[in-house]
Design a protein around this motif. Structure first.
Motif, PDB file in Angstrom:
ATOM      1  N   ASP A  15       0.865  -1.183   0.000  1.00  0.00           N
ATOM      2  CA  ASP A  15       0.000   0.000   0.000  1.00  0.00           C
ATOM      3  C   ASP A  15       0.900   1.231   0.000  1.00  0.00           C
ATOM      4  O   ASP A  15       1.656   1.457   0.941  1.00  0.00           O
ATOM      5  CB  ASP A  15      -0.887  -0.011   1.246  1.00  0.00           C
ATOM      6  N   VAL A  16       0.839   2.004  -1.068  1.00  0.00           N
ATOM      7  CA  VAL A  16       1.747   3.145  -1.201  1.00  0.00           C
ATOM      8  C   VAL A  16       1.576   4.143  -0.063  1.00  0.00           C
ATOM      9  O   VAL A  16       2.542   4.731   0.420  1.00  0.00           O
ATOM     10  CB  VAL A  16       1.573   3.817  -2.584  1.00  0.00           C
ATOM     11  N   LEU A  17       0.321   4.330   0.401  1.00  0.00           N
ATOM     12  CA  LEU A  17       0.092   5.267   1.509  1.00  0.00           C
ATOM     13  C   LEU A  17       0.705   4.745   2.802  1.00  0.00           C
ATOM     14  O   LEU A  17       1.285   5.505   3.584  1.00  0.00           O
ATOM     15  CB  LEU A  17      -1.409   5.490   1.711  1.00  0.00           C
ATOM     16  N   ASP A  18       0.579   3.439   3.028  1.00  0.00           N
ATOM     17  CA  ASP A  18       1.136   2.827   4.237  1.00  0.00           C
ATOM     18  C   ASP A  18       2.659   2.941   4.238  1.00  0.00           C
ATOM     19  O   ASP A  18       3.260   3.325   5.245  1.00  0.00           O
ATOM     20  CB  ASP A  18       0.702   1.363   4.293  1.00  0.00           C
ATOM     21  N   ILE A  19       3.276   2.627   3.094  1.00  0.00           N
ATOM     22  CA  ILE A  19       4.742   2.637   3.026  1.00  0.00           C
ATOM     23  C   ILE A  19       5.278   4.057   3.138  1.00  0.00           C
ATOM     24  O   ILE A  19       6.105   4.365   3.994  1.00  0.00           O
ATOM     25  CB  ILE A  19       5.227   1.995   1.707  1.00  0.00           C
ATOM     26  N   VAL A  20       4.805   4.946   2.275  1.00  0.00           N
ATOM     27  CA  VAL A  20       5.315   6.319   2.274  1.00  0.00           C
ATOM     28  C   VAL A  20       4.939   7.027   3.570  1.00  0.00           C
ATOM     29  O   VAL A  20       5.731   7.780   4.138  1.00  0.00           O
ATOM     30  CB  VAL A  20       4.790   7.104   1.055  1.00  0.00           C
ATOM     31  N   GLY A  21       3.717   6.742   4.063  1.00  0.00           N
ATOM     32  CA  GLY A  21       3.252   7.379   5.294  1.00  0.00           C
ATOM     33  C   GLY A  21       4.057   6.999   6.518  1.00  0.00           C
ATOM     34  O   GLY A  21       3.993   7.673   7.546  1.00  0.00           O
ATOM     35  N   SER A  50      -0.190   9.325  -5.033  1.00  0.00           N
ATOM     36  CA  SER A  50      -1.454   8.972  -5.680  1.00  0.00           C
ATOM     37  C   SER A  50      -1.803   7.528  -5.342  1.00  0.00           C
ATOM     38  O   SER A  50      -1.215   6.602  -5.910  1.00  0.00           O
ATOM     39  CB  SER A  50      -1.337   9.136  -7.197  1.00  0.00           C
ATOM     40  N   PRO A  51      -2.747   7.290  -4.420  1.00  0.00           N
ATOM     41  CA  PRO A  51      -3.145   5.904  -4.098  1.00  0.00           C
ATOM     42  C   PRO A  51      -3.736   5.188  -5.299  1.00  0.00           C
ATOM     43  O   PRO A  51      -3.527   3.989  -5.466  1.00  0.00           O
ATOM     44  CB  PRO A  51      -4.197   6.098  -2.987  1.00  0.00           C
ATOM     45  N   ALA A  52      -4.467   5.913  -6.134  1.00  0.00           N
ATOM     46  CA  ALA A  52      -5.111   5.282  -7.293  1.00  0.00           C
ATOM     47  C   ALA A  52      -4.085   4.732  -8.267  1.00  0.00           C
ATOM     48  O   ALA A  52      -4.250   3.645  -8.832  1.00  0.00           O
ATOM     49  CB  ALA A  52      -6.023   6.285  -7.991  1.00  0.00           C
ATOM     50  N   LYS A  53      -3.018   5.482  -8.468  1.00  0.00           N
ATOM     51  CA  LYS A  53      -1.988   5.061  -9.429  1.00  0.00           C
ATOM     52  C   LYS A  53      -0.837   4.318  -8.753  1.00  0.00           C
ATOM     53  O   LYS A  53       0.051   3.803  -9.430  1.00  0.00           O
ATOM     54  CB  LYS A  53      -1.451   6.278 -10.172  1.00  0.00           C
ATOM     55  N   GLU A  54      -0.849   4.294  -7.417  1.00  0.00           N
ATOM     56  CA  GLU A  54       0.179   3.599  -6.632  1.00  0.00           C
ATOM     57  C   GLU A  54       1.578   4.141  -6.915  1.00  0.00           C
ATOM     58  O   GLU A  54       2.547   3.384  -7.019  1.00  0.00           O
ATOM     59  CB  GLU A  54       0.139   2.087  -6.914  1.00  0.00           C
ATOM     60  N   ILE A  55       1.687   5.462  -7.028  1.00  0.00           N
ATOM     61  CA  ILE A  55       2.982   6.076  -7.288  1.00  0.00           C
ATOM     62  C   ILE A  55       3.142   7.319  -6.412  1.00  0.00           C
ATOM     63  O   ILE A  55       2.177   7.831  -5.844  1.00  0.00           O
ATOM     64  CB  ILE A  55       3.158   6.476  -8.773  1.00  0.00           C
ATOM     65  N   PHE A  56       4.385   7.797  -6.320  1.00  0.00           N
ATOM     66  CA  PHE A  56       4.684   9.066  -5.667  1.00  0.00           C
ATOM     67  C   PHE A  56       5.438   9.944  -6.650  1.00  0.00           C
ATOM     68  O   PHE A  56       6.083   9.448  -7.576  1.00  0.00           O
ATOM     69  CB  PHE A  56       5.505   8.862  -4.383  1.00  0.00           C
ATOM     70  N   SER A  64      10.437  10.200  -8.405  1.00  0.00           N
ATOM     71  CA  SER A  64       9.131   9.563  -8.528  1.00  0.00           C
ATOM     72  C   SER A  64       9.331   8.060  -8.564  1.00  0.00           C
ATOM     73  O   SER A  64      10.439   7.566  -8.775  1.00  0.00           O
ATOM     74  CB  SER A  64       8.427  10.033  -9.809  1.00  0.00           C
ATOM     75  N   GLY A  65       8.244   7.315  -8.342  1.00  0.00           N
ATOM     76  CA  GLY A  65       8.366   5.865  -8.378  1.00  0.00           C
ATOM     77  C   GLY A  65       7.181   5.190  -7.731  1.00  0.00           C
ATOM     78  O   GLY A  65       6.151   5.808  -7.446  1.00  0.00           O
ATOM     79  N   ASN A  66       7.336   3.872  -7.479  1.00  0.00           N
ATOM     80  CA  ASN A  66       6.305   3.083  -6.836  1.00  0.00           C
ATOM     81  C   ASN A  66       6.736   2.779  -5.399  1.00  0.00           C
ATOM     82  O   ASN A  66       7.829   3.185  -4.986  1.00  0.00           O
ATOM     83  CB  ASN A  66       6.057   1.796  -7.642  1.00  0.00           C
ATOM     84  N   PRO A  67       5.917   2.072  -4.616  1.00  0.00           N
ATOM     85  CA  PRO A  67       6.301   1.808  -3.220  1.00  0.00           C
ATOM     86  C   PRO A  67       7.630   1.064  -3.079  1.00  0.00           C
ATOM     87  O   PRO A  67       8.394   1.328  -2.158  1.00  0.00           O
ATOM     88  CB  PRO A  67       5.136   0.966  -2.689  1.00  0.00           C
ATOM     89  N   ILE A  68       7.904   0.140  -4.000  1.00  0.00           N
ATOM     90  CA  ILE A  68       9.164  -0.614  -3.910  1.00  0.00           C
ATOM     91  C   ILE A  68      10.344   0.314  -4.171  1.00  0.00           C
ATOM     92  O   ILE A  68      11.339   0.292  -3.436  1.00  0.00           O
ATOM     93  CB  ILE A  68       9.170  -1.799  -4.901  1.00  0.00           C
ATOM     94  N   SER A  69      10.235   1.144  -5.211  1.00  0.00           N
ATOM     95  CA  SER A  69      11.348   2.057  -5.509  1.00  0.00           C
ATOM     96  C   SER A  69      11.495   3.110  -4.415  1.00  0.00           C
ATOM     97  O   SER A  69      12.597   3.608  -4.166  1.00  0.00           O
ATOM     98  CB  SER A  69      11.154   2.725  -6.876  1.00  0.00           C
ATOM     99  N   ALA A 554       6.930   3.659 -16.901  1.00  0.00           N
ATOM    100  CA  ALA A 554       5.534   3.673 -16.463  1.00  0.00           C
ATOM    101  C   ALA A 554       5.274   4.766 -15.439  1.00  0.00           C
ATOM    102  O   ALA A 554       4.298   5.521 -15.544  1.00  0.00           O
ATOM    103  CB  ALA A 554       5.162   2.307 -15.879  1.00  0.00           C
ATOM    104  N   VAL A 555       6.152   4.876 -14.449  1.00  0.00           N
ATOM    105  CA  VAL A 555       5.968   5.892 -13.399  1.00  0.00           C
ATOM    106  C   VAL A 555       6.053   7.293 -13.992  1.00  0.00           C
ATOM    107  O   VAL A 555       5.270   8.174 -13.644  1.00  0.00           O
ATOM    108  CB  VAL A 555       7.012   5.710 -12.285  1.00  0.00           C
TER     109      VAL A 555
END
Length: 675
Positions: A15-21, A50-56, A64-69, A554-555
């Motif tokens: 969950d991008v919000l959980d990880i980044v948060g 953006s939770p919808a797109k799962e990116i920051f 920029s990137g995804n939760p893993i990056s 993609a990001v």
């Protein structure tokens, strides 16, 4: 390797919000979340999730990137390490793919050593805080050195009691393998008895990048000429001295933010500077820097400042191995502490602010410092001065990466002035060292061929032809990326009763030769394969792809857009409310006082944008068709130049037909052809 099943479980839970948060305080802003960027210093939030797109995306520094990056960048982990970090966070058991018996054995040993080291750290910390000997000897020593409780706990310091086998007995009682205790360097076998390796010493745990303990340094408290001052963990599956810098785990975020790494010699130097508020610091342990250590620093920053004692030994230690730093494109500065002090004693003597100012105003460029020391030693001896010229030329020659060309030229100019020699001659000498190294690296290429390599490299460096320049010169790149964006954003949607948007786009643009961007071509190929196999595919497949090129593409295409505020959305959802309240309360304009024509214009201006997906798709497809037509026109023109009379007539008709196709496409695209 981590199994695909485990990776899919991680992706399903992530969950991008959980990880980044966990690292950034986020506030909801529309459908997205906003906070202060963790990757650069800022006062006004520009970091968007953006939770919808799962990116920051940070609109300040561009990261920029995804939760893993995000985990990889924030924690400075590899892809596999980041997956393990996430698996641990979500309590997912990591399955490994089939590995050789040797590899499995090595992994089991490594995991066992991690567990043993964690137990040892807790044992030594407990001895320090909760035993009489620990308080009276270990803690008293640390307090005398000026360390606070908080800093002692931050670095997990401990105390090894002056006992023959207190630790070993406890570890064996907890079922730890004596052989592994020896491999970890915690226990030794003397006269067929297992006894403690560390006795009456302060224990410094050493962490890897993810915070796991990989070894220890143990400092003698009492004076004992027969015993070494420090004992370190012997090399094993976890502890490889050439790849370790003490304090990296505690300093990683500070180095990243400061964009500078301070390098000192000892453990206590690191801890004292941290306590003084200077946290972007690591220690080499007093040994020559290795390439692996330099690459570890480069993960966080390109700027390295070495802080060593100002005596002869300190100068010698500072200069060892730094040619390798230049090869890694690090900007190396040197600071020597005055008055026979070390960083630990000096920061306690002058305080944080004065120490910072001293570092800031006394940084010396490594090459110029090396040259000054060498010239001073050479004196008036012509032979030794010639050796200095050769040594400095060889050092400067190691700055040979494309992005460092200007820097190398500045070194040549400055060093030739300091040496009082001809700049052109010094340049030739530097180039000679470059050519010699290229010859060796290319398995002793002939001299002339190596010379050509060197000249071509210099031309490439001088051109400064970067990606931004490319995009400015070739705007086709943007349109190719638009095709990829449409596939990511809308490919899974219906185009009509029979086709998905992806099927329509790829049927209209069947040839890959219309696209130059290799990452876009790769994305299209994958889309084709999935469609051919009737397999579903969406943007998450690319955002979380293990291929970093595809993931980055993609990001970058799914960037977080600016949004209409919720206030305007609410107002526009109710025309009556919009007329009676919006303008009265916020805009101070009364809708019913406006003339009818003005009311109509205002409503058009504030109208919510309708779905224009089909327009975007048509625009992208028509652009590629137009590009194909233009290529055909160019080829047709070339053919006309070589044609006989009969062929020329046919080619003219072809030209007219292509021009008509071009006109129709540009009308559809609302474009203008400049003749």
């Amino acid at each position: 390797m981590i199994s695909q099943n485990t990776i899919q479980q991680i992706l399903g839970r992530i969950d991008v919000l959980d990880i980044v948060g966990s690292f950034v305080k986020l506030k909801k802003r529309g459908s997205n979340y906003l906070g202060l960027c963790p990757f650069h210093n800022e006062k006004t939030p520009s970091f968007t999730v953006s939770p919808a797109k799962e990116i920051f995306k940070c609109f300040g520094c561009g990261k920029s990137g995804n939760p893993i990056s995000f985990v990889m960048e924030h924690e400075k982990l590899s892809y596999v390490e980041a997956l393990r970090w996430l698996a641990n966070r979500y309590n997912i058991d990591v399955e490994e793919t089939e590995a050789s018996p040797e590899k499995r054995q090595q992994m089991q040993v490594s995991e066992s050593l991690f567990i043993i080291n964690q137990y040892a750290q807790q044992f030594y910390a407990d001895q320090l805080w909760n035993t009489e000997a620990g308080k009276n000897i270990g803690l008293a020593y640390l307090k005398e050195r000026g360390f606070t409780d908080d800093i002692i706990k931050k670095f997990g310091l401990g105390y090894a009691p002056d006992s023959r086998d207190a630790f070993t007995k406890g570890a064996i009682a907890h079922q730890y393998n004596p052989e592994l205790l020896q491999k970890a360097g915690l226990t030794v076998n003397r006269y067929d008895q297992f006894v403690d390796n560390y006795r009456d010493r302060i224990i410094f745990p050493i962490h890897n990048n993810s915070g796991k303990i990989i070894g220890f340094g143990a400092r003698l408290i009492k004076n004992n000429e027969k015993a070494p001052k420090y004992i370190n963990t012997p090399e094993n599956e976890l502890y490889i001295k050439s790849r370790i810098l003490y304090g990296t785990y505690q300093a990683r975020h500070a180095i990243d933010k400061a964009d500078e790494c301070l390098l000192v010699e000892g453990y206590t130097d690191v801890i004292s500077l941290h306590q003084a508020g200077i946290e972007n610091v690591v220690a080499s342990g007093g040994t020559s820097l290795t390439q692996d250590q330099l690459r570890l620093i480069k993960k966080y920053t390109n700027n390295l400042t070495i802080i060593y004692d100002g005596d002869a030994a300190g100068v010698k230690a500072a200069l060892r191995g730094l040619d390798m730093a230049l090869e890694e494109s690090l900007n190396v500065k040197l600071v020597l502490i005055p008055d026979k002090e070390d960083p630990d004693s000096y920061v306690r003597k002058v305080g944080m602010n004065e120490f910072r100012n001293f570092i800031l105003h006394n940084k010396k460029d490594f090459i110029y410092f090396q040259l000054e020391v060498a010239l001073k030693d050479a004196g008036d001896d012509a032979t030794r001065k010639a050796e200095v010229v050769n040594k400095i030329a060889e050092t400067v020659s190691k700055i040979d990466k494309a992005e460092d060309f200007t820097r190398q030229q500045e070194y040549i100019r400055q060093c030739s002035q300091m040496l009082r020699i001809d700049e052109a001659g010094f340049t030739n000498l530097v180039n000679k060292f470059i050519r010699n190294r290229i010859s060796i690296q290319e398995q002793k290429l002939p001299f002339d061929e190596a010379n050509i390599h060197a000249e071509n490299a210099q031309k490439a460096e001088a051109s400064n032809f970067d990606e931004n320049t490319f995009n400015l010169l070739f705007k086709d790149e943007l349109q190719e990326r638009e095709v990829a964006r449409i596939l990511l954003e809308h490919g899974h949607k219906q185009w009509d009763d029979h086709l998905l948007i992806a099927q329509y786009v790829l049927s209209e643009v069947p040839e890959d030769d219309l696209i130059d961007n290799q990452a876009v071509i790769k994305l299209i190929h994958i889309y084709r394969e999935h469609l051919a196999a009737n397999q579903s595919i969406d943007k998450s497949f690319f955002v979380y792809n293990t291929d970093t090129v595809l993931s980055a593409l993609a990001v970058s295409l799914l960037q977080v857009p600016f949004e209409q505020s919720e206030h305007w959305k609410r107002a526009l959802s109710n025309t009556a409310g919009y007329q009676q309240k919006l303008f009265q309360q916020d805009a101070k304009i009364f809708y019913d006082t406006l003339k009818p024509g003005n009311q109509e214009q205002l409503l058009k201006f504030l109208k919510i944008e309708e779905d224009k997906t089909s327009d975007e798709v048509e625009m992208a497809v028509n652009y590629l068709k137009l590009r194909k037509v233009k290529k055909m026109m160019l080829q047709n023109q070339t053919d006309m130049e070589r044609a006989n009379n009969e062929e020329f007539v046919v080619l003219i008709r072809t030209h007219m037909h292509l021009k008509e196709m071009e006109r129709e496409l540009t009308v559809k695209m609302k474009s203008v052809i400049i003749k």
